[in-house]
Scaffold this motif. Structure first.
Motif, PDB file in Angstrom:
ATOM      1  N   LYS A  44       0.495  12.120  -0.951  1.00 17.57           N
ATOM      2  CA  LYS A  44       0.271  10.871  -1.687  1.00 17.57           C
ATOM      3  C   LYS A  44      -1.056  10.861  -2.425  1.00 17.57           C
ATOM      4  N   ILE A  45      -1.701  11.990  -2.558  1.00 15.83           N
ATOM      5  CA  ILE A  45      -3.040  11.985  -3.139  1.00 15.83           C
ATOM      6  C   ILE A  45      -3.018  11.492  -4.587  1.00 15.83           C
TER       7      ILE A  45
ATOM      8  N   THR B  63       0.842  -1.193   0.000  1.00 18.30           N
ATOM      9  CA  THR B  63       0.000   0.000   0.000  1.00 18.30           C
ATOM     10  C   THR B  63       0.876   1.242   0.000  1.00 18.30           C
TER      11      THR B  63
ATOM     12  N   VAL C 282      -2.262   9.927   3.871  1.00 17.96           N
ATOM     13  CA  VAL C 282      -2.184  10.335   2.469  1.00 17.96           C
ATOM     14  C   VAL C 282      -1.973  11.845   2.352  1.00 17.96           C
TER      15      VAL C 282
ATOM     16  N   ILE D 190      -8.377  11.874  -0.688  1.00 21.39           N
ATOM     17  CA  ILE D 190      -9.139  11.194  -1.736  1.00 21.39           C
ATOM     18  C   ILE D 190      -9.106  12.053  -2.997  1.00 21.39           C
TER      19      ILE D 190
ATOM     20  N   MET E  97      -2.876   7.713  -4.788  1.00 25.35           N
ATOM     21  CA  MET E  97      -4.156   7.029  -4.582  1.00 25.35           C
ATOM     22  C   MET E  97      -4.737   6.586  -5.923  1.00 25.35           C
ATOM     23  N   CYS E  98      -4.441   7.348  -6.976  1.00 24.61           N
ATOM     24  CA  CYS E  98      -4.921   6.986  -8.315  1.00 24.61           C
ATOM     25  C   CYS E  98      -4.231   5.730  -8.831  1.00 24.61           C
TER      26      CYS E  98
ATOM     27  N   GLN F 127      -3.247   3.190  -6.719  1.00 24.70           N
ATOM     28  CA  GLN F 127      -3.676   2.047  -5.923  1.00 24.70           C
ATOM     29  C   GLN F 127      -5.150   1.688  -6.105  1.00 24.70           C
TER      30      GLN F 127
ATOM     31  N   CYS G  69      -7.336  12.503 -10.916  1.00 24.51           N
ATOM     32  CA  CYS G  69      -6.825  11.226 -11.413  1.00 24.51           C
ATOM     33  C   CYS G  69      -6.657  11.241 -12.928  1.00 24.51           C
TER      34      CYS G  69
ATOM     35  N   LEU H 141     -12.635   4.831  -5.130  1.00 23.43           N
ATOM     36  CA  LEU H 141     -12.492   6.213  -4.686  1.00 23.43           C
ATOM     37  C   LEU H 141     -13.857   6.865  -4.497  1.00 23.43           C
TER      38      LEU H 141
END
Length: 497
Positions: free
Chosen positions: A435-436, A424, A431, A470, A439-440, A442, A476, A448
């Motif tokens: 790390k936002i 992860t 996040v 998020i 997230m796209c 993972q 994304c 989402l």
């Protein structure tokens, strides 16, 4: 890196005036800060590369004041960023230009310590270490111990689901919190969890812990306390290469041993820490493992013997065992000071946080070595090795044009590799803003969207820490244009492993 935005002075005066009007006159000015020189200390958290001057900072001293602040912000449609001690490393407490920072620093009372129930009830501004200090007279302590425990607060720990070097045996924040009291954006107080073994209904406590201030503001926390072990000892095992050290971690767990702590540091980390702390580390080793046993004297003696045998069989080149409490604390002080020690060898560093299956440690370390060449930057590696939570420290110089951007790309590539091997993008830092985009990598759009629905269930107007954790569909899509080529995997320019 963010580009700071200015807010019209008139808007600042309007919101500050509304907040002060709802608070008692004798505290209004001290609770609401609106002058730039007063709000400047809150422009970032521990991820100092991302900065934004907040429009207003509030410092409530009671739960009632928290509710008043939330009500005004909801009425004026002003976003709110909850903030603890500001030690977070992912930009979770980064202010929003036209928003309010709600600091819980002044909610710092230890309500009670119950030695019989082995619990403590504390306000969110209580420091992590202060809980253990208050419980020490009863032979108890609070187990999660982030490296920043001398400064970080329990409210921030709840927001990020913080861990620490002893989380392998004793768990993360989510495993050590029984109940939280939460102020909602609607101006209500709800309680999640229970001091009993279970609570009725859905387990919303687990949903809330780690939600990064997006669902509500913590006003009180009930934590579990555990007995202080009678004895604890640490093994320091040296290895000739990082792959052998990584395999030794898997060997310890495969042997059925669950250490109190199992940490790994590579040569770069060891050599930057040792002159700073004088922990007694083996500076000639390619990597060292710190492995702790705790319990009764007999239990510790047996576990130390078993761990020593495993390390010897796994190829350790040297083994040292702490012979006193002072030496044990010295061994750990080096690991806990790894981040500040990075300043001895680099003008700046970028601390990452990803989690991988233990069996993939060697592969990921090899990948990071290759990435050092790809991005032209050094990386120092420290790990909560027992549970696969890694903290690469990417070393760079902010004064050199383009180096921070390369550091960001390096970090994103590490996180993409974590996902590729079944891990992860975060373990305990959250996040936030950092790390936002990852997230796209993972999660898919349906996942989402489900996360957003959970947020809307708690925060209909979407005012609590918006644009964090998020990513939106637009974000994304833009990220995909940069990093996905013709349906290929993310970061195709990097070597695959």
């Amino acid at each position: 890196m963010t580009t700071p935005i200015s807010v019209p002075a008139e808007r600042r005066r309007q919101v500050a005036g509304a907040l002060r009007a709802r608070l008692p006159a004798h505290v209004a000015n001290s609770v609401v800060l609106s002058d730039p020189e007063d709000t400047r200390p809150y422009e970032c958290d521990g991820l100092a590369a991302y900065r934004q001057l907040p429009m207003i900072v509030t410092l409530p001293t009671s739960e009632e004041q928290v509710l008043e602040i939330l009500e005004v912000c909801r009425e004026l449609k002003v976003p709110i960023v909850p903030r603890g001690a500001g030690t977070g490393l992912s930009g979770g407490a980064l202010p929003i230009a036209d928003g309010v920072v709600l600091s819980t620093a002044r909610l710092n009372r230890i309500v009670k310590v119950d030695a019989y129930a082995r619990t403590a009830v504390v306000q969110p501004g209580v420091r992590n270490l202060a809980i253990s200090e208050a419980a020490a007279q009863f032979g108890l302590y609070y187990a999660p111990d982030p490296s920043s425990q001398i400064a970080c607060t329990i409210g921030g720990n709840v927001a990020e689901n913080s861990g620490g070097v002893h989380c392998l045996k004793y768990g993360l924040t989510v495993h050590n919190v029984l109940r939280v009291r939460v102020a909602t954006i609607e101006g209500e107080i709800i309680e999640l969890g229970s001091e009993a073994l279970d609570a009725p209904g859905l387990d919303l406590l687990a949903v809330f812990i780690g939600s990064e201030g997006m669902l509500g503001v913590v006003t009180e926390v009930t934590v579990k306390l555990v007995p202080k072990p009678a004895v604890a000892q640490v093994i320091m095992a040296s290895f000739g290469d990082v792959i052998t050290a990584g395999n030794a971690v898997a060997s310890i767990i495969a042997a059925g041993i669950i250490p109190a702590g199992l940490e790994m540091m590579d040569r770069t980390s060891v050599r930057m820490v040792e002159p700073f702390v004088h922990a007694g580390y083996d500076v000639d080793a390619a990597a060292i493992l710190l492995c702790e046993a705790d319990g009764t004297a007999l239990e510790v003696a047996e576990e130390i013997a078993r761990m020593t045998a495993v390390f010897e069989g796994a190829g350790a080149t040297a083994i040292a065992v702490s012979q006193s409490e002072a030496e044990r604390m010295r061994f750990w002080s080096g690991r806990k000071n790894a981040f500040p020690a990075a300043g001895r060898i680099s003008p700046d560093y970028y601390c990452m946080d990803g989690t991988i299956p233990r069996k993939q440690l060697a592969r990921v370390l090899q990948g990071i070595e290759q990435m050092e060449q790809t991005f032209g930057l050094r990386c120092s590696n420290v790990f909560h090795a027992g549970d696969g939570n890694m903290h690469p420290l990417i070393l760079f110089d902010m004064n050199q044009p383009g180096e921070f951007e390369r550091a960001e790309a390096f970090g994103a590539a590490i996180l993409a590799l974590c996902v590729e091997v079944g891990g992860t993008i975060t373990g305990e830092h959250g996040v936030g803003m950092e790390k936002i985009d990852s997230m796209c990598v993972q999660f898919g759009r349906k996942e989402l969207d489900a996360f957003f629905e959970v947020k809307r269930a708690f925060d209909v107007p979407m005012l609590l820490n918006p644009d964090k954790a998020i990513p939106t569909p637009h974000r994304c899509a833009e990220f995909g244009k940069l990093h996905v080529h013709g349906g290929a995997l993310p970061f195709p320019e990097l070597p695959r492993f």
